[in-house]
Design a protein around this motif. Structure first.
Motif, short mmCIF file in Angstrom:
data_model
loop_
_atom_site.label_atom_id
_atom_site.label_comp_id
_atom_site.label_asym_id
_atom_site.label_seq_id
_atom_site.Cartn_x
_atom_site.Cartn_y
_atom_site.Cartn_z
N MET A 13 0.83 -1.20 0.00
CA MET A 13 0.00 0.00 0.00
C MET A 13 0.87 1.26 0.00
N GLU A 14 1.94 1.22 0.79
CA GLU A 14 2.86 2.35 0.83
C GLU A 14 3.50 2.56 -0.54
N GLU A 15 3.89 1.46 -1.19
CA GLU A 15 4.52 1.55 -2.51
C GLU A 15 3.53 2.05 -3.55
N LEU A 16 2.26 1.67 -3.42
CA LEU A 16 1.23 2.15 -4.34
C LEU A 16 1.11 3.66 -4.26
N ASP A 17 1.06 4.20 -3.04
CA ASP A 17 0.94 5.65 -2.87
C ASP A 17 2.16 6.37 -3.42
N MET A 18 3.34 5.83 -3.17
CA MET A 18 4.56 6.45 -3.68
C MET A 18 4.60 6.40 -5.21
N THR A 19 4.14 5.30 -5.76
CA THR A 19 4.12 5.17 -7.22
C THR A 19 3.18 6.18 -7.85
N ILE A 20 2.00 6.35 -7.26
CA ILE A 20 1.05 7.35 -7.77
C ILE A 20 1.68 8.73 -7.73
N ASP A 21 2.32 9.07 -6.61
CA ASP A 21 2.93 10.40 -6.48
C ASP A 21 4.04 10.60 -7.51
#
Length: 570
Positions: free
Chosen positions: A436-444
């Protein structure tokens, strides 16, 4: 930001301040198109004629403005317009020049394939004096052809839309009001303003004009369309990204241009909704096969046996309301109930056996995207006329290779000079929290790179996805579309984030879902997974048939998939 064509201004004299005005016009909202230094050249009676308009501004809900720009000090005296140097202006001054160019543009459109749109669009002209303030303009006495309502002043450099809105509001003697459909607006752009692009427009035309390499008209596609002009029935196969839906839409639009109706059938409701919203045309009716069954039978749920009876009655009565039928994603129509009722064959016969209408029936399909049914429909297998599209015109080269690698060792066939693009990224995470953390970073990171069209796809179902508790109204973070690979089939986005990829995603029953999901990405692909070293090793050996010693399974799997691998640990 307005869509500027070209993206940087043509060469101009610095004293003209066209660069300053060009930059100001970029401040317009993104539903404006601005064409700089727009030229029309014609030969009449063996004599060459040419006109050039400084700026042509187009908005599908407001119309067209032909805008002449005159910087510096100018004057009008004794019936003539003069530059500050005392040299008379050519073309009887800026207002007559703008008006003349407007009428030349109207004539040019009337002689084109877009002629019918002249009576559906406002055409106005205006002059921009960037060196003159509003106060100075009010004190001026202008000649009869130069109404002050048609003038943009220095203040327009800060807010051009305010001035353009005022000009667009002017009522014309013919009472025409502009309200073009998306398809009509795209027709004006591709036929008049940007004919050199020669593309099949897709829904987000503003994006397509900036990424023309993905939407050039392929020679083989042009050949398909030209061939279909004389072929009443055909089945057209093509892998993901080869332009099947572009051709299907273009064919339906050609039918509509001839005032003939088309039934456009697909399987997925999201694809149907996308097409009906972005390619609306009263002569094209978009349905899923289930929706058509409900419509014909007046039921809430599809009853294909009853639908068969209705279609048979229409066959004998001649009551089928369409001249043509286009079926997209035809491989999905091979379910047992559709095969038992022979729906595709029935609809085909309704069209082809009616010689009075001389209609057409075309099916577009992809054998590699067979994820909604167990087999290709028998109608397609038995088709007398089969054609195949080979070249990928959607994905970058790197994304095309990544999507195809688990199902084939062959290299994808791409457009000549196709964009190579950045490699896909596979983010290996050890826990759901890290994923989930990686998903948010990827979106950003994707947003920081300037992408706006971002879609998150799951290889699972919505209820079994990592994101099942973080979605509201089909959106993650209230903004980013989230759906399954199955439901998004037939659609595409600039950036795709694929989640819920595990060991099962690469087994024979599911690997086509991975292929469908990854092949939706035009320019950017990220895969977020919790694959362990053991699972990666199994995929490398059993799916990708890799031999030899494998030291770092995660990174080697990413490399085998033509991607960059990153490992995120707690």
């Amino acid at each position: 930001m307005a869509i500027m064509i070209p993206e940087t201004p043509h060469i101009f004299e610095p004293a003209s301040q066209e660069g300053l005005m060009f930059d100001a016009l970029t401040l317009l909202p993104d539903d404006y198109y601005v064409f700089h230094s727009f030229r029309i050249s014609t030969v009449q009676d063996n004599t060459f004629h040419e006109s050039e308009t400084d700026f042509v501004i187009f908005h599908k809900k407001h119309g067209v403005i032909c805008l002449e720009a005159k910087a510096g000090h100018i004057k009008y005296k004794d019936g003539y317009w003069y530059y500050a140097s005392g040299i008379p202006m050519h073309n009887d001054g800026p207002f007559n020049q703008a008006s003349s160019n407007k009428w030349k543009l109207i004539k040019y459109i009337k002689n084109s394939k877009a002629c019918a749109l002249v009576d559906k669009c406002k055409f106005l002209h205006a002059v921009w004096f960037p060196s003159v303030s509003d106060n100075e303009l009010r004190s001026m006495t202008l000649p009869p052809e130069a109404d002050k309502a048609l003038v943009l002043t220095k203040e327009a450099l800060a807010d051009p839309e305010k001035f353009l809105t005022r000009i667009y509001s002017i009522e014309l003697p013919n009472r025409i009001e502009t309200n073009l459909t998306e398809a009509e607006a795209q027709k004006l752009i591709r036929e008049i303003f940007c004919p050199q692009f020669n593309v099949f427009p897709s829904a987000s035309l503003d994006s397509d004009l900036k990424k023309l390499v993905f939407h050039r008209l392929l020679r083989e596609q042009a050949g398909i369309l030209n061939f279909l002009e004389d072929q009443r029935s055909a089945s057209i196969n093509g892998a993901a990204g080869t332009g099947k839906t572009m051709i299907a839409i273009e064919k339906a639009q050609r039918n509509a241009a001839e005032n003939q109706s088309t039934l456009f059938l697909c399987y997925n409701s999201q694809l149907k909704n996308f097409l009906s919203e972005n390619y609306s045309n009263p002569k094209i009716h978009y349905y899923t096969i289930a929706g058509l069954a409900c419509k014909l039978c007046n039921t809430t749920f599809p009853d294909y046996k009853r639908m068969k009876n209705v279609l048979e009655d229409m066959y004998f009565s001649g009551a089928f309301p369409y001249d043509h039928v286009v079926v997209d994603e035809g491989q999905d129509f091979g379910s047992e109930i559709l095969e038992q009722t022979d729906i595709l064959q029935l609809i085909h016969d309704l069209i082809i056996d009616n010689e009075e209408k001389n209609g057409t029936f075309y099916v577009f399909y992809d054998r590699l995207q067979l994820i909604q049914a167990d087999k290709i429909p028998q109608f397609i297998e038995d088709s007398d006329c089969k054609l195949t599209l080979y070249r990928n015109c959607r994905n970058t080269e790197n994304i095309a290779v990544t999507s195809l690698r688990p199902i084939s060792e062959r290299k994808p066939k791409l457009l000549e000079n196709a964009v190579k693009g950045t490699p896909a990224k596979i983010h290996f995470c050890d826990t759901e929290a890290k994923a989930m953390e990686e998903l948010d970073m990827t979106i950003d990171n994707i947003l920081a790179e300037g992408f706006k069209d971002v879609v998150i796809l799951t290889c699972k179902t919505e209820d079994s996805s990592l994101l099942k508790s973080g979605i509201k109204d089909g959106r993650y973070r209230n903004k980013y579309r989230f759906t399954t690979c199955r439901k998004f089939k037939g659609l595409e986005a600039d950036a795709i984030i694929l989640i819920d990829v595990d060991g099962e995603s690469f087994n024979p029953d599911n690997v086509l879902i991975y292929y469908v999901g990854t092949s939706r990405a035009r320019l950017r692909l990220d895969v977020i997974t919790m694959l362990s070293d053991e699972e990666c090793l199994d995929i490398l050996q059993n799916t990708l048939k890799r031999t030899g010693k494998i030291r770092k399974p995660r990174r080697e799997l990413a490399s085998a998939l033509n991607a960059i691998g990153t490992v995120t640990n707690d």
